[in-house]
Enzyme design. Structure first.
Site, PDB file in Angstrom:
ATOM      1  N   SER A 149      11.845   9.541  25.136  1.00  0.00           N
ATOM      2  CA  SER A 149      11.123   8.274  25.040  1.00  0.00           C
ATOM      3  C   SER A 149      11.847   7.307  24.097  1.00  0.00           C
ATOM      4  O   SER A 149      12.984   6.914  24.377  1.00  0.00           O
ATOM      5  CB  SER A 149       9.675   8.542  24.610  1.00  0.00           C
ATOM      6  OG  SER A 149       8.866   7.407  24.805  1.00  0.00           O
ATOM      7  N   ASP A 225       4.579   9.844  35.015  1.00  0.00           N
ATOM      8  CA  ASP A 225       4.582   9.341  33.639  1.00  0.00           C
ATOM      9  C   ASP A 225       3.733   8.072  33.563  1.00  0.00           C
ATOM     10  O   ASP A 225       3.975   7.108  34.290  1.00  0.00           O
ATOM     11  CB  ASP A 225       6.025   9.037  33.235  1.00  0.00           C
ATOM     12  CG  ASP A 225       6.200   8.788  31.755  1.00  0.00           C
ATOM     13  OD1 ASP A 225       5.369   8.070  31.174  1.00  0.00           O
ATOM     14  OD2 ASP A 225       7.190   9.288  31.185  1.00  0.00           O
ATOM     15  N   HIS A 258       4.782  12.422  30.741  1.00  0.00           N
ATOM     16  CA  HIS A 258       5.562  12.018  29.568  1.00  0.00           C
ATOM     17  C   HIS A 258       5.516  13.060  28.445  1.00  0.00           C
ATOM     18  O   HIS A 258       6.076  12.849  27.386  1.00  0.00           O
ATOM     19  CB  HIS A 258       4.999  10.682  29.036  1.00  0.00           C
ATOM     20  CG  HIS A 258       5.932   9.924  28.146  1.00  0.00           C
ATOM     21  ND1 HIS A 258       7.041   9.268  28.619  1.00  0.00           N
ATOM     22  CD2 HIS A 258       5.909   9.693  26.807  1.00  0.00           C
ATOM     23  CE1 HIS A 258       7.661   8.658  27.609  1.00  0.00           C
ATOM     24  NE2 HIS A 258       7.002   8.914  26.495  1.00  0.00           N
TER      25      HIS A 258
END
Length: 279
Positions: A149, A225, A258
């Site tokens: 991320s 995600d 995610h």
């Protein structure tokens, strides 16, 4: 302040360690985690630097990804720094939000007050690289970088701008174009000011548009995600790869989100990717 050990635990034959030290680039004390495989007891080993995402510390990846078993299997060290400066006097988000400030250093060098004194995470990763290279049983010339991320963004920009140091790069769910998405625009505005030309130094899409060769890059992105369309924008790198024949492998994974469950599912393949390119 010298390097001080906080904890040491045997793990999959190797050792999971945690240290504190004073970071000159950040003007504060920092903590980082390091896994040394059993092979490091006799010989120097390759090393992978892992950069974590928003709200994380150096401990999230260590506890959740299950990477140590594979690091020991393939004989590679893993170093995980914190995600921002910490401590008394370190400025935070003015509204106390989670996506900026403490835990959200974005791996850049801030130029704006009150953040410029401490928020030099780009420099810190390189400072830590030198510290690890001289103080641990690792092969400096066999270093790779990865992250998730915000940390995926960090691994890409640092890896691309320091090709002499990092021989391969990978990322899970990276913020590919921070200058084009809400998380990045907020952080870049506070840390770097209004001149968006300066933002391009820390935007992997902008960096890739300006170079003709890259280190080997592997990107993993889950298609379930929640941040896919608004914050991550994988289609931007798909287009760049198609247009410029770059050495980038982009895996779009159906059904994955995610979370660290996603990372744990594919971390072995990323470690194997780096071992191949560091050999």
């Amino acid at each position: 302040m010298p390097l001080e050990i906080i904890s040491s635990s045997k793990c999959f034959g190797g050792k999971q360690l945690r240290y504190s030290h004073y970071a000159n680039s950040l003007n504060c004390e920092m903590k980082f985690s390091a896994f040394l495989p059993k092979a490091a007891e006799k010989n120097k080993v390759p090393v992978l630097y892992w950069l974590s995402g928003l709200t994380c510390t150096d401990e999230n990846f260590v506890a959740k990804a299950g990477a140590q078993q594979f690091a020991d299997k393939y004989g590679i060290a893993i170093v995980a720094p914190d995600t921002s400066p910490r401590g008394e006097g370190v400025a935070d988000d003015p509204d106390g939000a989670w996506d900026f400030g403490l835990g959200a250093g974005f791996y850049l060098n801030a130029t704006q007050e009150p953040y410029a004194k401490h928020y030099k995470m780009y420099d810190y990763v390189l400072e830590l690289f030198e510290l690890i290279s001289t103080s641990f049983p690792v092969i400096k010339e066999k270093s790779a970088i990865s992250g998730h991320s915000m940390g995926g963004h960090g691994s890409l920009i640092i890896g691309l701008r320091n090709r002499d140091k990092f021989k391969s790069v990978s990322a899970f769910s990276p913020i590919l174009a921070p200058s084009q998405v809400p998380w990045g625009r907020k952080a870049f505005g506070f840390y770097l000011g209004d001149n968006e030309e300066e933002w391009k130094l820390y935007d992997s899409i902008s960096i890739l548009e300006g170079i003709s060769n890259t280190p080997p890059i592997l990107i993993e992105q889950g298609l379930d995600d929640a941040f896919l369309q608004e914050q991550l924008r994988p289609e931007l790198i798909s287009q760049l790869v198609a247009d410029n024949n770059l050495d980038i492998e982009l895996n779009l994974r159906e059904g994955y989100d995610h979370s660290y469950f996603f990372i744990a599912s594919f971390i072995e393949s990323h470690i194997k990717f780096h071992i191949k390119n560091l050999s």
